[in-house]
Design an enzyme around this catalytic site. Structure first.
Site, PDB file in Angstrom:
ATOM      1  CG  HIS A 137     -13.564  11.192  51.805  1.00 45.61           C
ATOM      2  ND1 HIS A 137     -12.301  10.935  50.875  1.00 45.61           N
ATOM      3  CD2 HIS A 137     -13.204  11.204  52.842  1.00 45.61           C
ATOM      4  CE1 HIS A 137     -11.538  11.144  51.646  1.00 45.61           C
ATOM      5  NE2 HIS A 137     -11.638  11.493  53.058  1.00 45.61           N
ATOM      6  CB  SER A 167      -3.472   3.182  54.858  1.00 50.56           C
ATOM      7  OG  SER A 167      -3.328   4.580  55.213  1.00 50.56           O
ATOM      8  N   GLY A 298       3.409   6.237  53.738  1.00 55.37           N
ATOM      9  CA  GLY A 298       3.476   6.938  52.515  1.00 55.37           C
ATOM     10  C   GLY A 298       4.429   6.054  51.444  1.00 55.37           C
TER      11      GLY A 298
HETATM   12  P1  A3P Z   1       0.116   5.370  54.649  1.00 53.87           P
HETATM   13  O1  A3P Z   1      -1.132   5.122  55.908  1.00 53.87           O
HETATM   14  O2  A3P Z   1       0.097   3.973  53.823  1.00 53.87           O
HETATM   15  O3  A3P Z   1       1.159   5.881  55.027  1.00 53.87           O
HETATM   16  P2  A3P Z   1      -5.467  10.064  52.787  1.00 53.87           P
HETATM   17  O4  A3P Z   1      -4.820  11.327  52.770  1.00 53.87           O
HETATM   18  O5  A3P Z   1      -6.488   9.904  51.672  1.00 53.87           O
HETATM   19  O6  A3P Z   1      -6.206   9.753  54.089  1.00 53.87           O
HETATM   20  O7  A3P Z   1      -4.292   8.908  52.546  1.00 53.87           O
HETATM   21  C1  A3P Z   1      -3.435   8.875  53.464  1.00 53.87           C
HETATM   22  C2  A3P Z   1      -2.114   8.032  52.854  1.00 53.87           C
HETATM   23  O8  A3P Z   1      -1.460   8.938  52.206  1.00 53.87           O
HETATM   24  C3  A3P Z   1      -1.458   7.643  54.214  1.00 53.87           C
HETATM   25  O9  A3P Z   1      -0.828   6.389  53.529  1.00 53.87           O
HETATM   26  C4  A3P Z   1      -0.237   8.721  54.282  1.00 53.87           C
HETATM   27  O10 A3P Z   1       0.844   8.543  54.968  1.00 53.87           O
HETATM   28  C5  A3P Z   1      -0.130   8.982  52.600  1.00 53.87           C
HETATM   29  N1  A3P Z   1       0.335  10.389  52.342  1.00 53.87           N
HETATM   30  C6  A3P Z   1      -0.044  11.486  53.251  1.00 53.87           C
HETATM   31  N2  A3P Z   1       0.838  12.596  52.490  1.00 53.87           N
HETATM   32  C7  A3P Z   1       1.367  11.976  51.532  1.00 53.87           C
HETATM   33  C8  A3P Z   1       2.445  12.718  50.572  1.00 53.87           C
HETATM   34  N3  A3P Z   1       2.751  13.752  50.631  1.00 53.87           N
HETATM   35  N4  A3P Z   1       3.222  11.619  49.591  1.00 53.87           N
HETATM   36  C9  A3P Z   1       2.621  10.467  49.638  1.00 53.87           C
HETATM   37  N5  A3P Z   1       1.606   9.663  50.485  1.00 53.87           N
HETATM   38  C10 A3P Z   1       1.277  10.518  51.289  1.00 53.87           C
END
Ligand code: A3P
Length: 333
Positions: A137, A167, A298
């Site tokens: 990050h 999120s 998601g």
């Molecule tokens: P939400 O909290 O809106 O559901 P990161 O991985 O950068 O921390 O991002 C997390 C976000 O990506 C979360 O969003 C999570 O639910 C979503 N996420 C995780 N896996 C995913 C997938 N396979 N497809 C789409 N979104 C996904």
């Protein structure tokens, strides 16, 4: 045990007494209230960081050596990192595993791709030489020098500011509940986010750093948006495979290899795997997280169920001001 890897002079003025550890140096930086009850955020090179992660970032800046063949997956937290790691991992390992044998079925994607500031800092070289994928990050302007010098490739994913904020709020909230602590309110963290005070924030500056770099070096930096990948995942899986250097052959396309990866890495599939419902990432460490916390809704546009119209309008205004005429839009959706 104190790490044998000590801060180099890059982090302080030449006439200063060198700090003995990154922690000692971090304690001298400007700080602000963090998103949890226990940890402040610290300001370093224009961004706000949690001290544990900043310790790893500084060490990576001093000691991490990128290889020309590396593919670095970069993002701000809660922008689709877990998903992008899964897609990239499935693409590069598709000749070794299929959708019934992939390690993604028994490990959270974060355990498949090493995280530079946690796994490859303090001199650790805990990486599989066959695996080109790494993740971070770290803001573009703070990347370890060897990343740009090596010529390795970067894939960046960003997300519209309102969904990224909501999120982040729910992620922080669930971590506090997991630790039996009282979470901050939505209103409190909204103020912090608007001031740019979040883990690796300001979000806008983070995204802009990679956006501008991707315009300058499109052959080295692939810039993705969560929303675009979500709307047409197959197209981006093919783009990603080409960028990484392992495009799908016509035979693979004909036999549905792209669709299999899309399906295996979908939110519905990953979030329902046993390992992602009950397993833990970095178990027995201070930054242990239940895997299920990485998955929430998601969706695109979930912010509408959580932000007042005033909050949404304020965030849009800040986003438009910050991104100016950069050509990037993080308001839509
Ligand atoms: P939400 O909290 O809106 O559901 P990161 O991985 O950068 O921390 O991002 C997390 C976000 O990506 C979360 O969003 C999570 O639910 C979503 N996420 C995780 N896996 C995913 C997938 N396979 N497809 C789409 N979104 C996904």
């Amino acid at each position: 045990m104190e790490s044998p890897f000590v801060p180099s002079k890059n982090h302080f003025a030449a006439n200063e007494e060198p700090p003995k550890s990154y922690r000692e140096f971090i304690s001298t930086l400007p700080r602000t209230k963090g998103w949890n009850a226990e940890d402040d955020l610290y300001h370093y090179q224009g961004f706000w960081f949690h001290p544990t992660f900043l310790d790893g970032i500084m060490s990576a800046q001093d000691y991490f050596k990128a290889q020309p063949s590396d593919i670095l997956i970069c993002s701000t937290p809660r922008s689709g990192t877990t998903w992008l790691k899964a897609l990239a991992f499935a693409i590069v390992t598709r000749n070794s595993f299929d959708d019934s044998t992939s390690p993604l079925l028994s490990k959270v994607p974060h355990d498949c791709v090493p995280f530079v500031e946690m796994d490859l800092s303090h001199g650790s070289s805990a990486r599989d030489p066959e695996m080109p994928l790494l993740a971070t990050h770290i803001p573009f302007s703070s990347l370890p020098k060897s990343v740009l010098e090596s010529g390795c490739r970067i894939v960046y994913i960003c997300r519209n500011s309102k969904d990224a904020f909501v999120s982040m709020f729910h992620f922080a909230r669930r971590l506090e509940i997991q630790r039996n602590l009282e979470p901050l309110s939505l209103e409190e963290v909204f103020e912090l986010f608007c001031e740019g005070k979040c883990h690796y924030g300001p979000q806008w500056d983070h995204v802009l750093g990679y956006w501008r770099a991707s315009l300058e070096r499109p052959e080295k930096i692939l810039f993705l948006k969560y929303e675009e990948v979500k709307e047409d995942t197959g197209v981006y899986v093919k783009k990603l495979a080409e960028f990484i250097g392992c495009p799908f052959s016509p035979e693979e396309e004909e036999t549905g290899a792209v669709e299999k990866i899309v399906k295996m890495c979908s939110f519905e599939n990953l979030s329902n795997l046993e390992v992602n419902k009950t397993g833990k990432h970095r178990e027995d460490t201070p930054v242990s997280i239940q895997n299920k916390v990485f998955f929430w809704k998601g969706k695109i546009g979930e912010w509408e169920n959580h932000l007042t119209p005033e909050m949404a309008a304020r965030l849009d205004r800040i986003t438009e001001q910050k991104l100016g005429n950069s050509g990037l839009n993080l308001v839509r959706h």
